[in-house]
Structures are given as C-alpha cells and as structure tokens.
Design an enzyme around this catalytic site. Structure first.
Site, PDB file in Angstrom:
ATOM      1  N   GLU C 311       0.692  -1.046   0.233  1.00 17.64           N
ATOM      2  CA  GLU C 311      -0.046   0.038   0.189  1.00 17.64           C
ATOM      3  C   GLU C 311       0.908   1.307   0.083  1.00 17.64           C
ATOM      4  OE1 GLU C 311      -3.154  -0.420   2.620  1.00 17.64           O
ATOM      5  OE2 GLU C 311      -3.743   1.684   2.406  1.00 17.64           O
ATOM      6  N   GLU C 314       1.822   1.602  -3.521  1.00 12.97           N
ATOM      7  CA  GLU C 314       0.863   2.354  -4.323  1.00 12.97           C
ATOM      8  C   GLU C 314       0.649   3.541  -3.992  1.00 12.97           C
ATOM      9  OE1 GLU C 314      -2.734   0.564  -2.958  1.00 12.97           O
ATOM     10  OE2 GLU C 314      -3.947   1.582  -4.722  1.00 12.97           O
ATOM     11  N   CYS C 338      -8.043  -1.945   4.608  1.00 18.20           N
ATOM     12  CA  CYS C 338      -7.948  -3.196   5.374  1.00 18.20           C
ATOM     13  C   CYS C 338      -9.124  -3.396   6.393  1.00 18.20           C
ATOM     14  CB  CYS C 338      -6.759  -3.538   5.973  1.00 18.20           C
ATOM     15  SG  CYS C 338      -6.278  -1.748   6.874  1.00 18.20           S
ATOM     16  N   SER C 358      -7.254   2.054  -1.582  1.00 19.06           N
ATOM     17  CA  SER C 358      -6.009   1.316  -2.040  1.00 19.06           C
ATOM     18  C   SER C 358      -6.599   0.102  -2.722  1.00 19.06           C
ATOM     19  CB  SER C 358      -5.375   1.108  -0.733  1.00 19.06           C
ATOM     20  OG  SER C 358      -4.395  -0.104  -1.064  1.00 19.06           O
ATOM     21  N   LYS C 397     -15.255  -9.757   8.759  1.00 19.31           N
ATOM     22  CA  LYS C 397     -13.995 -10.519   8.039  1.00 19.31           C
ATOM     23  C   LYS C 397     -14.885 -11.784   7.466  1.00 19.31           C
ATOM     24  CE  LYS C 397     -10.228  -8.176   8.655  1.00 19.31           C
ATOM     25  NZ  LYS C 397      -9.554  -7.581   7.418  1.00 19.31           N
ATOM     26  N   GLU C 400     -16.081 -10.724   4.471  1.00 25.69           N
ATOM     27  CA  GLU C 400     -14.729 -10.401   3.343  1.00 25.69           C
ATOM     28  C   GLU C 400     -14.190 -11.683   2.825  1.00 25.69           C
ATOM     29  OE1 GLU C 400     -10.993  -9.194   5.302  1.00 25.69           O
ATOM     30  OE2 GLU C 400     -10.727  -7.661   3.875  1.00 25.69           O
ATOM     31  N   GLU C 405     -14.741 -12.205  -5.125  1.00 26.19           N
ATOM     32  CA  GLU C 405     -13.119 -12.018  -5.626  1.00 26.19           C
ATOM     33  C   GLU C 405     -11.998 -12.481  -4.944  1.00 26.19           C
ATOM     34  OE1 GLU C 405     -15.444  -9.729  -5.112  1.00 26.19           O
ATOM     35  OE2 GLU C 405     -14.544  -8.416  -3.771  1.00 26.19           O
ATOM     36  N   CYS C 568      -9.669  -1.833  14.854  1.00 28.48           N
ATOM     37  CA  CYS C 568     -10.047  -3.021  15.166  1.00 28.48           C
ATOM     38  C   CYS C 568     -10.098  -3.818  16.548  1.00 28.48           C
ATOM     39  CB  CYS C 568      -9.016  -3.915  14.675  1.00 28.48           C
ATOM     40  SG  CYS C 568      -8.645  -3.443  12.947  1.00 28.48           S
TER      41      CYS C 568
END
Lengths: 406, 166, 641
Positions: C311, C314, C338, C358, C397, C400, C405, C568
């Site tokens: 990241e 990037e 994230c 990102s 999560k 996720e 994908e 988190c």
C-alpha cells in the site's frame, strides 16, 4: 361555518361574548412581565387535563435565553370523550390565535404552530383562512398591532393519527419528524422544546381563556370557580345522557349537578377525564369537578345502569394498547397484560392471586412509565375494580380454561 | 421521453419540500401527501424521500409505520375509519360496523378487491356527542345508522366514477 | 404558502439523544456543583450529571439495560427507576439531570417492585432458552433476573418463537424473539455508526426493531461491522458461528488446518478468561491453538507488514503520477482498505470514491492468498487440503472472506474468519485455560513480525506503520530521529478524526525494492505529506462529506479509515461488553507489544524481505503481487431493491 354563540345544548358560551382583539390590544399595551403577571393573577390552569399553571409556564419560557422560541397550540384533542376543542376551533378560532399572539408577546416567541390532529383535517383550510385574514389585518406577521419589532406568525401542522401526540413532548417529536415518542423530562419544553428551543405548549381552550382574561380582566376570571380552580371550564359530555354536547360550567360544579343539566341522572357511573381518568360511581356523585377534587380536561362520559363495567374497562384498555407509543417497558407490555386480565375476568378465569399481580402491575405502571399515558392507563381499570368489584369479579367460568387461566 | 413514475414522484416530493422545507420536520407532511396521492408509500417512495431529506430509508419506514394515518401499505382510495371508543360504542357502533362489512364485503383492516375502500377502526375522533361516527378520508360522518352507511358508500362510488370519467 | 417549521436540528431522536444540560466550565464556580443525597450518602456532583452518574460516584449500584456508555441516553427500559423525594412518579436514573439539590432513594419498596415488574414483563415476551443461547453466562437480562430474584414468570413466558431468525448475513444474525426493545442497536447503527440499518417499526406492544421493510440483513446496507452485536444486552444479535465447521476441519486428518491471528483479538482474548482488559495473551494463545489441533499458527502481522509495503508503494506511485507526471486523473487521497466494514461502507455510500481505495487487500486476505500458494509450495502441500482460518476481532471478515473475488489462490483464500468470541468458545470446549499455558512462538515461514504490524489493531496503527516505513525509505533517516521511540503520537489516540502534516526534511537514495518504480526521491524533497485518521463510520462520513465539498481532507494524501470505534480492537467480534475504558486498555496492550519488538518497521521484516526475494519476485505492486495481494471493489450504492 357558522359561528355558534351557544353550546350544543343551547347554553351561552362566554367565548361568544368576547369582542375580537380587545384582549390582544390590552396585552400589547402592557409590558411583557405584566402580561405574565396578569395570567398569574387569574390563576388560569391548563385546560387540556394536566392543569399546569399557565402563568408559571409562560414565565419559565420567558426567562429562557434560547432562540427562536415557539408557542404551540395543542389541538391534538384525542382523549376519548373530548370534543370541546373541535368546537372552539370551529367557532372561535380567532380567540385561540389571539391567545397565541398574546402568549408569543409574553414569552418572546417568533413562531407559532397549531398541531391539529389528523382526524380534524377538515378544519385545516378553515384555520388557514383565519390565519391569513389575521395576517391581512396586521394581527399576525411583522410589527403586530403597531408594536415595533413584535413579529409572530403561525402555521398549521397536521397530526397523523396518534393519541400519544397529545403529550407535549411527543407532539414536539412529531413536529420534528420523528415517531411520537415522549421525551425524558426534565428538561421540559419550556427550556428545551421544539428544535431544542424554549417552547410553550398550551391547550386550545387554555389559549382561548387567556384571551378572555385580557379582555375582561384577571380579577373577573379569578372570581369564578374555586380557589385553586379559577374560571369556567368547557365540558364535553357524551354517553348515556339525553343532552350530550359542549357545556360551560364554573369549576367546582358537582358531578350530580352536571348530570342534572345533561339529563343523565340515572347514571351508574361517570368516566371523568377520558380513558385516562377516573371512573366515578354513584356513591361519589357529590364530588366536585375541580383540581382540588376530581381534575379533568373536561371529558364526561355518562355510563348508564345497563352497562357492563368490565366491558367499559375493556374498551379503555384496548384503546391504550392501541395508542401506547411502545418505547417504555411498563406501558408497552403492561397495558396488554391488563387487557388480557380483563378478558380473564370476563371469563371468570382470573385467580385472586393473579388479580393482585395485575393490580400491583397497575400501581407500578402509574409510577414507572415514561409518560402520562402509561401513568394513567391503569386508573380506569383499578377504579372499576374498586367500585364495581361485585360486577367485575366472581364471574362464572364459561369455558374450561386450564391453559388460559392464571 | 415519457416521465417515469420515479421521475414523477421525485418531482412531486421536491415540490413538497418547497412547501414544507427540505429537512426532517417535513417528513410527516410529505408522507401524508404521498399517501394521499398514491394510496400507499412504497419502497421507492420511501427511499426517494429518504434521499431528498438526507435520512435513512429505515427511518422513513419507522415513522410511517408509527402513525395510523401513514400506514405505508397500499390502501383503498377511500379509507373508512369507524370509531370504536366508548361513547360511539355506547351509541351503537356495532350495528354500523356490521353494516359496513356487509356493504363492502370485507372485514376490518381489509381493502376491497377493486382497491376502492379500506375499512379500519379508529380511536375517538372527537364526535362523541353525535356518534356513531366515522371518517372517510378527511370527511367526517356522524349519527350513523346502517342506512346512512349505504348512502355514504354510494356517494363515494358516484364521485369516484365522476372523477374517472373526467 | 410555506408551511415550513423554522429551523432544523440534528437528526438523532431527542428521546434517545443525550439532553445536554450545560455544565459550568470551571468546577469551582458557584452553581457548578450540586449537592445531592443518594441513599443517605451526601455528595456533590457536577451540575447536569445524571442520577446514574452521581450514584456511580458514590458506589451505589443502579441496574440498567437500555443505557450504554457509548450511546446517548434512552430512558426506555425503566429498570433504572429511582425515587426522587417530592416527585410522585419514579425517575429514570440514566436520564434525569441533576440541576438542584435532590434526595434520591434507590431501593424503596416501589422501586424494588417496579424493577421486578420490568423484568417480569420483559421475560413475558423474551423467547429464548438460556441453555442454548450464545449469551448464556454473559447476558444482561439473565444477570438482572438473577440479581433481582426472579423465581417465577409472573406474567407468563413464551413457549414458542414468534419470528424466524434472520441468518441471511455472513456476519450478523438477528433473533428478534430475544429482543427487549432497548434500542441500543438502533442508536448504535444510526447515531454511532451513521449506517442506519435498524429502527423501531410499528408501535405499542407490536413495536419491533427491524430493517427497511423487514428485508433480510444481507439485502440492506449493513456493513457487517457488528457494533450492534457488541452492544446488544441479550442474545438477540450475534455473529455467525462457524466453530462447528472449523472443528470438523481440525478433526479431519486429511486436512491441514492453519490459523493466522490478528493483534486485536490477542489483546482481548484474556477478557474471555476473566483477565483484566488489556492483558495480552498472544504467546499463550499460540500454545492453546496448537493444543486444540491447529497444524500451524501464523501471525497476521506478517501480512500487515506486507500490506504496508504494497500500500505504501501504491501511495508512492500515485504521488509520483500526480506530482511528477502531473496526471490529474490520479485518485487522491488514497484510502486504506483493510477494514472490510469500511470498504463496504464506501461501496454503499460513496461508491464514486472507489478509485481512492487502495487496491491492496487486507492482511487477512493477503495471507489467505499466500498460504494456498507460497506456503503450500514451500511445504509441498496440496492447497486443496489446506483449511485457512483467521482469528479476527471482526465480524465483517466473515463477509470479506466470502467475497467472490477472494479466490486468487485458485481456492477460497480464507476459509473461515473466526471472531475472538468464537475461538474463546473453542478453547473452553476443549478445556483449555489460555492464560495458564506456557508461551510459544508463531510458526515459520511467516512467524517473524514487527511492532508496526501489531499496531494495526488500534486506530491510527495502519497510518503509523505506513509512515514509519515511508519516512525511512524516502528520507534515509531513522524514524526515531523525528519521533521519539518511533512513536508517531499525532496519529494516535481516540479522537474521532485526527489530522497531521509531515514535512519531508530530506531525501535519501531509493531502496532496491522500489528501484524499478521511481528514479529518485527529489520530487518529495520538502513536500508536506498530509494525512488523516478516522475511526467509526460516523467519523468516516464526516471526512467523506468534507472531501466531497473540497474541504481540508480533500487535500490529504493518505487517510486511514476504520469502521469500528477504536479501530479493530473495538471490532464486532471482540469480547462483550465494550466501553471506552476497555478499548483504551486494549490499545495500551497493543502499543506495549509494539514497544517490545526489536524490529518496528515493516520493510525490515526479514520474512517480508524473503517473500519478495523468493516469491513475489517482480516486487511490490508488480504483476505477481497484483494477482495475489490486490483486489477490486463493487459499487453497491445505497438503493435497496
């Protein structure tokens, strides 16, 4: 709509004799503090049922610094058996608007709202016409009555079918676009009301009497009625009587005297104050209608000797179950339990022990509910049990109810 | 290019915000007008109103579902609300209720198959001295009898036909 | 003719809104403190305190249900009612502001009876068998029933459910039979998170908490953050439980079951075993995990470091394009990606800003892709037999790892995201008392981690990690030269939105790992890097709305967003209850762990370096990285069909 100068039974209403805008003119010639003192001297108390001293309410709001301030006419008349506000708004709307304007002057409000219950939608355009006419006459808008800087205007906002919106903080929630769920108090609307600003919520009739006080004097008003309940009161009378309608009596009249006037003297009971009021038996007909004795917003429902009191209790509890806003536990679930209890009693399936549980629940609801709805909904049921126990209790079971009984 | 229902609805809602303001305090008046115009407040309408007033759709649903007169489900062109509170009850609302059900062929909380009438109970509507009473949309009828009920319903049908023809 | 009501106000319903009674600035000022008497105890409290706060200050316990320290007051459950002398009705302690000297009695007969009645009434509607309930032993209703001596169902108790549980979502389950209408979830989702999934529908005893038009949670704008779960007092809301599936994998000898553990659960797992919040059990847990049958235990911090490299690279490439190539189409600021709750939030509410996200996956998902490729290769395992589990503080999560994908390894990259609570349950089922176990290390090849990976668990942690690496790679200086102990304090803390500017004092040589991407660092010399941090989606909204109108945040280069308040460590999978104090304690544990590491910058992580040398051979943001470690997003919009 033609203006009635007499009540629906042919009696003269004071409102009919008040010349327009005399009160407003008198008030505008006073200082704002004097306006409030005048209302205080009259000892006018709220006519919607709660009976809060109007002068005190206006004084609290006047003392607050928040802006803008609002004066709100509570036209959500939803208490069962009450229809006097409908008559006032139909026949004497100018008195109400005049009262709002006087109140606005007193507290420093720039905006007024009439919260009109949805069931009275047919009065909306009538009220809007009256408001527009007052604007055209310089009695609403800018520099009212020639008083420089006194700007006040009124709009009509509609309710949408919720009895709870007659509670002042639920009404305000509704105006703000929320569910009509009463707020935590304190703080009260005079401090933190509509949009968080100081707001006075007054009943339709209260505002009309305020106008009369300025037209005829606080002393005139204070001399009528009793010491703690001054002035006249409009009563909405219906039920098992030959002459239902709107009546005007001074506070202090006894139940028996009232029944004589409306031709309902053979009543078994009178429900005073609507579904949230007391059920008064014959043995207590000598009691007075006044804040010192039996207070009321004026709803008088006459119950004839042939009626089943348990069915009366059921009618009221069904009403409360439907109208509870649902936010607080005691009211949301308690009313349903009381209603279920009435059905058990009707079937003769309620044990003594469970009946005591229900009575105790009713006591808790009266002190632990978040607002007046839950605080008063058990009263009719409890008073019917108290005074009509022989009728309500001891019914023989009609069906074998092993599951259903408690 | 034809104006779609959503476009029309959006135009109506925006026009209503001119009148009632473009914030939360306009929600109930807007819901009332949309309900009146469309006989219901559907998912698209709610999301559109939510979008315009910058609140969440579930909040629109929450407010609409709270108020008896804002029930979002599709109802009849004429919503008949019969009072069942004590005074009207004592004055004979049961006979009127039966007459309504028979005349319309539906029970309470139901809508006629042709979508014209919805029948509901109401709580005290302030006509206690002249009960039994009912509202048909915004119009109040008092001192009802089964015969009067039939008349009122006929009146409604007639004016609806006239409207349709016009 | 206008019918507008003049003035508008903030959206939260006032009945649920803390009614701010203004407090004096100076506590010494006259009237700033009020004398009250509570159960005979005299004390002074700040003007405007609630009775509940006053009682807490003198150690008088008043029960609550709808009240929650993170949320505005409601005053709806009525269990906290107390007697205020002189008032006919009882008052809700959580909502009554003290403005004059009052005398309060908290256990008169009427109060005790009222509290029992509230419980009796709630139990008359609450369908659920404690034995089979996820909150057995940690339920506020259960605790109060015990405390107040409920020994019979005075007003009955349901024997059958009324509604079906909504199990549509990958993350949040709703069993409304257990709902006590406390409105905490409504206040959490509307006021705290500004997502707006729940509200009260209908009225009276038909009042129920539901979604828009009662649609399944999967079909509305729920971002899976699970903040509602953390605040629900009963078992009405809970996370999807996948422990059975994980046990099955563990018990299957053909399966190679690995688990990666994230820093935030490690700082909170102790709470499930009675330890004080903020007592980390990271290394004891490694032992515990092996004991219950996981074949390998990895540290998510490894891929946290990898995320920083990817990241960070990037970001550098975006900056290069924007500042040197003057490419106006480059999307800046760059947003972290994230937090899957935050990603879904953006996909619903600000889909036009997807280009700013990102493209780097979250550490969890990067790990998933690497385990079934790099790791499988290294150990000669068939990836089809690898079951990849992730221990996360997060309920999102679960969503996720099920995103279509996330199959870049050729298999489902992460099979299960387990919450802290689920793993605690597994440990207990296996009779493992985590705190009493010996410590052990993570497994190689991904065992080594750095402090910068650890701090991902706290709000500001990703930003601080990124800055530590970027500053060193660009300036050639040590971060310790600019910030004491490499603690970049300006981006730490719990304030909702934080902003910082970092001027690049000098530049050094381009490190080898980035040599192919930028010729030099001259173009950054003297540049001021503007960064921001937001946690909780209500704060994300503030920042996004500001960006939309070209405000201060639109000029930032890099913004860290976390869906959950606290980051988190406050995730929807963490132990219940959650409060600001508990979250602060977990943060202290995380930053302490960071300090204990000798390596505290991501690019210095030897495992990371090795990974690029051995596997991701075309470097950060190179072809291989893009395939495995980067992803794309879905413009969902907020329309509900």
């Amino acid at each position: 709509m033609t203006c009635q100068r007499i009540d629906t039974q042919g009696n003269q209403l004071t409102f009919a004799s008040i010349p327009p805008n005399v009160g407003l003119k008198a008030a505008l010639a006073m200082s704002r503090a004097d306006i409030i003192d005048t209302v205080r001297d009259s000892k006018l108390k709220g006519r919607g049922g709660a009976g809060f001293p109007t002068g005190l309410k206006w004084n609290f709001a006047a003392a607050e610094k928040g802006e803008p301030k609002y004066i709100i006419c509570n036209a959500d008349e939803g208490e069962p058996g009450t229809f006097k506000d409908r008559v006032i708004l139909t026949d004497y709307p100018d008195l109400v608007l005049e009262g709002m304007t006087i109140g606005a002057r007193a507290i420093g409000a720039a905006y007024g709202l009439i919260y009109l219950r949805g069931e009275y939608a047919y009065l909306r355009s009538h009220l809007n016409h009256v408001i527009q006419a007052r604007r055209d006459a310089g009695l609403l808008g800018q520099n009212i009555g020639g008083v420089d800087g006194f700007n006040f205007d009124v709009i009509v906002a509609m309710g949408a079918g919720a009895y709870i919106c007659g509670e002042e903080t639920a009404l305000i929630e509704s105006l703000e676009g929320f569910r009509g769920e009463p707020r935590n108090r304190p703080p009260f609307p005079v401090v933190n009301g509509l949009m968080g600003r100081p707001s006075v919520v007054n009943n339709v009739e209260t505002l009309a009497w305020a106008t009369c006080i300025f037209a005829k004097g606080a002393d005139w008003f204070a001399a009528i009625g009793t010491d703690a309940s001054t002035g006249q009161k409009l009563f909405s009378v219906s039920g098992d009587c030959a002459k239902p309608g709107v009546y005007e009596f001074p506070w202090g009249i006894t139940v028996a005297e009232l029944l004589a006037q409306v031709d309902g003297a053979d009543a078994k009971a009178v429900q005073i104050g609507g579904a949230s009021g007391r059920c008064v038996p014959r043995s207590e007909f000598s009691r007075q209608l006044a804040f010192e004795d039996i207070p009321t917003g004026g709803s008088i429902m006459v119950i004839g000797p042939q009626r089943d009191m348990l069915a009366v209790a059921r009618n009221f509890l069904e009403f409360f179950v439907h109208e509870s806003c649902g936010q607080c536990t005691p009211c949301r679930l308690g009313n349903a339990k009381l209603l279920e209890g009435v059905d058990l009693l009707a079937q003769g399936a309620c044990s003594d022990e469970y009946l005591e549980d229900l009575k105790s629940l009713g006591q808790t609801m009266q002190v632990a509910s978040k607002c007046g709805l839950g605080q008063t909904s058990p009263v009719a049921f409890l008073s019917i049990l108290e005074y009509f126990g022989d009728e309500a209790l001891g019914r023989t079971p009609t069906v074998q109810t092993s599951e259903a009984s408690r | 290019m034809p104006i779609t229902d959503t476009d029309r609805l959006r135009a109506n809602v925006l026009a209503l915000t001119e009148q009632y303001g473009c914030n939360r305090s306009a929600l109930i008046p807007i819901l009332q007008e949309v309900k009146k115009a469309e006989c219901g407040i559907d998912s698209e309408a709610m999301q559109l109103i939510a979008d315009v007033l910058d609140i969440h759709p579930v909040e629109v649903h929450s407010v609409a579902s709270f108020y008896a007169f804002l029930q979002p489900e599709l109802q009849g062109r004429y919503i008949i609300r019969l009072c069942r509170t004590l005074s009207c009850d004592l004055q004979g609302k049961d006979a009127v209720a039966t007459a309504l059900q028979e005349e319309l062929g539906i029970g309470f909380n139901e809508t006629t198959p042709d979508g014209v009438f919805t029948l509901e109970w109401a709580a005290c509507m302030g006509m206690c001295d002249q009960g039994p009473a009912m509202l048909v949309n915004d119009t109040v009828y008092t001192r009802l009898t089964p015969a009067k009920v039939a008349e009122v319903i006929k009146e409604c049908r007639t004016s609806l036909n006239a409207e349709v023809r016009a | 003719m206008t019918q507008r009501i003049p003035l508008e106000r903030h959206r939260a319903p006032v009945s649920q809104l803390g009614q701010t009674v203004p407090r004096a600035e100076n506590p010494e000022a006259i009237g700033a403190m009020v004398s009250v008497v509570i159960d005979g105890i005299e004390t002074k409290v700040p003007f405007g305190s609630t009775i509940l706060q006053a009682a807490e200050s003198v150690g008088v316990r008043i029960p609550t249900l709808c009240n929650h320290p993170d949320l505005d007051m409601a005053g709806v459950c009525r269990i906290c009612v107390v007697e205020v002398e002189g008032q006919r009705t009882l008052q809700a302690a959580c909502a009554y502001p003290i403005t004059t000297g009052i005398t309060v009695n908290t256990h008169t007969r009427a109060v005790r009876v009222a509290r029992r009645h509230v419980l009796d009434l709630l139990l008359s509607e609450h369908y659920g068998d404690c034995y089979t309930c996820v909150r057995n032993g940690n339920c506020e209703l259960q605790a109060l029933a015990e405390e107040y001596g409920v020994d019979e169902f005075r007003f009955g108790h349901p024997t059958a459910p009324v509604t079906e549980t909504d199990e549509s979502s990958y993350s949040v389950m709703r069993d409304m039979n257990k709902c006590i209408r406390c409105r905490r979830c409504v206040r959490t989702c509307i006021d705290l998170q500004e997502v707006g999934v729940y509200e009260a529908i209908d009225r009276s005893n038909g009042t129920r908490i539901s979604t828009f038009l009662d649609k399944p949670l999967l079909d509305v704008v729920c971002i899976n953050c699970g903040q509602c779960i953390n605040r629900c007092p009963t078992g009405a809301l809970y996370a999807k439980d996948e422990t059975d599936a994980v046990w099955k994998a563990i018990d299957d000898p053909a399966k190679h079951v690995v688990i990666q553990t994230a820093p935030a659960p490690r700082s909170a797992m102790g709470e499930a075993f009675g330890l004080e919040p903020g007592t980390p059990v990271t290394f004891e847990m490694n032992t515990a995990l092996r004991r219950i049958g996981f074949n390998h235990v990895f540290d998510t911090n490894f891929t946290a470091d990898l995320t920083i490299i990817e990241e960070g690279t990037e970001l550098i490439l975006r900056l290069y394009k924007a500042l040197v190539e003057k490419d106006a189409s480059v999307a800046l600021p760059q947003f972290t990606s994230c937090s899957p709750g935050w990603v879904k939030y953006l996909e619903h509410f600000y889909p036009e800003y997807i280009p700013n996200l990102s493209s780097a996956k979250s550490p969890q998902q990067m790990f998933g892709a690497l385990i079934k490729t790099y790791y499988a290769e290294k150990l000669g395992l068939d990836p089809a037999n690898i079951v990849s589990v992730a221990l996360m503080p997060c309920s999102a999560k679960k969503f996720e790892c099920n995103r279509p994908e996330m199959h870049d390894s050729g298999f489902k990259d992460v099979d299960y995201g387990l919450t802290t609570r689920e793993l605690a349950k597994m440990f207990k089922e296996a009779g493992v008392d985590v705190p009493s176990l010996p410590k052990s290390d993570f497994d190689d090849p991904f065992g080594t981690a750095t402090g910068s990976g650890v701090i991902f668990g706290a709000t500001g942690g990703v930003m601080e990690s990124a800055l530590r690496t970027v500053i060193e790679l660009v300036t050639g200086l040590k971060v310790e030269d600019l910030y004491e102990h490499a603690d970049i304090i300006p981006v730490r803390g719990f304030e909702g939105v934080r902003y910082a500017e970092i001027t690049v004092p000098q530049v050094g040589p381009v490190p080898e790992i980035l040599a192919a991407l930028v010729p030099n660092w001259e173009w950054l010399k003297g540049a001021t890097l503007k960064v921001a941090v937001a946690h909780g989606t209500a704060n994300a909204k503030k920042v996004m709305d500001n960006i939309k109108v070209g405000g201060k945040f639109s000029e930032c280069h890099f913004i860290e967003f976390m869906a959950c308040p606290g980051g988190c460590l406050g995730g929807g999978g963490q132990p219940i209850p959650t409060t600001a104090e508990i979250r602060a304690a977990r943060a202290r544990a995380i930053y302490a762990e960071d300090k204990a590491y000798s390596v505290r910058k991501s690019y210095e992580n030897p495992a990371v370096v090795r990974t690029y040398e051995e596997f991701l051979t075309d470097g950060p943001c190179g072809h291989k990285s893009h395939k495995l470690l980067h992803t794309d997003y879905t413009a969902r919009g907020k329309h509900i069909s």
